[in-house]
Design a protein around this motif. Structure first.
Motif, PDB file in Angstrom:
ATOM      1  N   GLU A  27      43.249  34.358   8.989  1.00  0.00           N
ATOM      2  CA  GLU A  27      43.257  35.770   8.620  1.00  0.00           C
ATOM      3  C   GLU A  27      42.640  36.589   9.749  1.00  0.00           C
ATOM      4  OE1 GLU A  27      40.737  38.408   5.418  1.00  0.00           O
ATOM      5  OE2 GLU A  27      41.644  36.530   4.701  1.00  0.00           O
ATOM      6  N   ASP A  28      43.123  37.811   9.929  1.00  0.00           N
ATOM      7  CA  ASP A  28      42.614  38.662  11.005  1.00  0.00           C
ATOM      8  C   ASP A  28      41.093  38.714  10.999  1.00  0.00           C
ATOM      9  OD1 ASP A  28      45.156  39.238  11.809  1.00  0.00           O
ATOM     10  OD2 ASP A  28      45.184  41.300  11.068  1.00  0.00           O
ATOM     11  N   ASP A  29      40.510  38.525  12.188  1.00  0.00           N
ATOM     12  CA  ASP A  29      39.067  38.636  12.345  1.00  0.00           C
ATOM     13  C   ASP A  29      38.749  39.919  13.093  1.00  0.00           C
ATOM     14  OD1 ASP A  29      39.948  37.951  14.895  1.00  0.00           O
ATOM     15  OD2 ASP A  29      38.166  36.759  15.335  1.00  0.00           O
ATOM     16  N   ILE A  30      37.498  40.069  13.520  1.00  0.00           N
ATOM     17  CA  ILE A  30      37.058  41.297  14.190  1.00  0.00           C
ATOM     18  C   ILE A  30      37.801  41.517  15.501  1.00  0.00           C
ATOM     19  CG2 ILE A  30      35.063  42.313  15.381  1.00  0.00           C
ATOM     20  CD1 ILE A  30      33.349  41.250  13.037  1.00  0.00           C
ATOM     21  N   PHE A  31      38.084  40.458  16.262  1.00  0.00           N
ATOM     22  CA  PHE A  31      38.841  40.614  17.509  1.00  0.00           C
ATOM     23  C   PHE A  31      40.273  41.073  17.233  1.00  0.00           C
ATOM     24  CE2 PHE A  31      36.102  37.334  19.973  1.00  0.00           C
ATOM     25  CZ  PHE A  31      35.124  38.290  20.134  1.00  0.00           C
ATOM     26  N   ALA A  32      40.886  40.505  16.204  1.00  0.00           N
ATOM     27  CA  ALA A  32      42.237  40.921  15.850  1.00  0.00           C
ATOM     28  C   ALA A  32      42.251  42.401  15.479  1.00  0.00           C
ATOM     29  CB  ALA A  32      42.772  40.080  14.706  1.00  0.00           C
ATOM     30  N   PHE A  33      41.242  42.825  14.707  1.00  0.00           N
ATOM     31  CA  PHE A  33      41.143  44.248  14.369  1.00  0.00           C
ATOM     32  C   PHE A  33      41.068  45.095  15.637  1.00  0.00           C
ATOM     33  CE2 PHE A  33      38.683  43.054  10.242  1.00  0.00           C
ATOM     34  CZ  PHE A  33      39.873  42.724   9.618  1.00  0.00           C
ATOM     35  N   ALA A  34      40.194  44.700  16.569  1.00  0.00           N
ATOM     36  CA  ALA A  34      39.966  45.497  17.777  1.00  0.00           C
ATOM     37  C   ALA A  34      41.254  45.703  18.567  1.00  0.00           C
ATOM     38  CB  ALA A  34      38.906  44.834  18.646  1.00  0.00           C
ATOM     39  N   PHE A  35      42.045  44.652  18.692  1.00  0.00           N
ATOM     40  CA  PHE A  35      43.249  44.756  19.509  1.00  0.00           C
ATOM     41  C   PHE A  35      44.410  45.433  18.786  1.00  0.00           C
ATOM     42  CE2 PHE A  35      41.160  42.580  22.750  1.00  0.00           C
ATOM     43  CZ  PHE A  35      41.944  42.654  23.890  1.00  0.00           C
ATOM     44  N   GLN A  36      44.196  45.851  17.571  1.00  0.00           N
ATOM     45  CA  GLN A  36      45.210  46.615  16.856  1.00  0.00           C
ATOM     46  C   GLN A  36      45.136  48.105  17.174  1.00  0.00           C
ATOM     47  OE1 GLN A  36      44.609  45.426  12.760  1.00  0.00           O
ATOM     48  NE2 GLN A  36      45.311  43.344  13.170  1.00  0.00           N
TER      49      GLN A  36
END
Length: 356
Positions: A145-154
């Motif tokens: 599931e999306d983590d904090i890094f995934a959020f940032a790169f969105q």
């Protein structure tokens, strides 16, 4: 919000006008490249040293380390599976490798097996025996599931829009802030003070009773601290203050965050001058917030914040933040390389770090 952070020359007005694109957002020239400029996040499989699998997965060991005080979980093969720091809610878990890159603005690529997630409570020694942790870890230890890094790169250049059930765009290519057309802010290229709710264009009720009211001219914009509040607060659900002084949680500005008691100080703030640059950055780990002193006009205030992403393929420690020069969240090198090591612009202006 970073305060006025620019002490180096900015692009002239004539050049800026030439860079206005059909999207309606001003971008620097590097952002206008075609397909190679789209940010990629790829799953490239598990790198050497990743998690063990099979029956050995159940055989784990815990140990305690200092500076900062933390608990480390290792698998049967001795490889680190997770790190939990006393006083912090962010935890680093080992998972499938991903490569983060932004070819429009930098040649750097960060391939990492680190996944940074927010725990429901701050870590304390012995918390591995508590029910809240056992439940949380069981849910996320193997999660993609999306983590904090995934959020940032969105929110970087080229990131596609994401909408919630109400049709609100909560992710997608973000601007730093609206153009400064009056020059009233000291000649800076773009206006600061765009928080996460400005990007969303919806009112946000804070826990102290204050309601954040978005400004239409700041739609799809997040300044440096607004970006961190979007990723860690609105997306990961860390509590948010309405300002630097009201409520509890993550303050509004870079200076407020750096000087707050929330989280664990990894590189304690000793001052804002060049001599106060941290002597070593070995203690930093992915997900840490890093704070900078970029502009003498902000007095004693720290004026920029970013998040440690990890080491790039050349061994440099890279961070992501929302910046004026690239007009939004970036790991790019426009206006200064995103390295925390060496003697580049941001490395020299680093003053402290915190694990939230």
């Amino acid at each position: 919000m970073a305060g006025k952070k620019k002490s180096r020359p900015v692009v002239t007005g004539l050049v800026l006008l030439a860079l206005v694109g059909t999207s309606g957002y001003l971008t620097v020239e590097l952002r206008k490249q075609e397909d190679p400029g789209i940010t990629e996040v790829r799953n490239v499989g598990v790198l050497e040293g990743g998690r063990s699998t099979g029956a050995a997965e159940a055989r784990t060991t815990w140990s305690r380390l200092e500076n900062p005080a933390r608990s480390v979980l290792r698998g049967a093969d001795g490889q680190i599976k997770a790190v939990f720091t006393d006083g912090a809610r962010t935890a680093t878990l080992t998972g499938p490798a991903r490569t983060f890159q932004e070819p429009a603005s930098t040649a750097s690529k960060v391939s990492t097996t680190d996944w940074v997630r927010l725990m429901p409570e701050p870590w304390t020694k012995g918390a591995e025996n508590k029910k809240w942790f056992k439940d949380w870890y069981a849910e996320y230890k193997d999660s993609k599931e999306d983590d904090i890094f995934a959020f940032a790169f969105q929110y970087v250049a080229g990131a596609p829009d994401k909408k919630d059930e109400q049709g609100v765009v909560y992710a997608g290519d973000a601007s730093f802030g609206p153009l400064n057309t009056t020059g009233a802010e000291g000649g800076d290229l773009r206006l600061e003070q765009s928080d996460f709710y400005d990007y969303l264009q919806v009112p946000y009720p804070f826990r102290d009773g204050t309601v954040g009211q978005p400004e239409s001219m700041r739609a799809r914009s997040i300044d440096c601290s607004g970006f961190i509040r979007m990723v860690l607060g609105y997306r990961a659900r860390f509590p948010l203050m309405s300002s630097d002084t009201s409520g509890d949680g993550l303050p509004r500005t870079a200076n407020g965050m750096a000087r707050s008691k929330v989280g664990a100080d990894i590189l304690p703030l000793s001052g804002i001058s060049a001599k106060d640059r941290p002597a070593a950055i070995d203690q930093l780990q992915p997900g840490d917030l890093v704070f900078f002193k970029l502009d003498t006009r902000t007095g004693q205030r720290l004026d920029h914040v970013g998040m440690v992403l990890g080491h790039d393929t050349e061994g440099h420690l890279i961070f992501v933040s929302s910046r004026e020069e690239v007009n939004g969240p970036t790991i790019g090198d426009v206006g200064g390389v995103s390295r925390l090591d060496g003697n580049g612009y941001y490395a020299k202006t680093l003053r402290s770090a915190k694990r939230l």
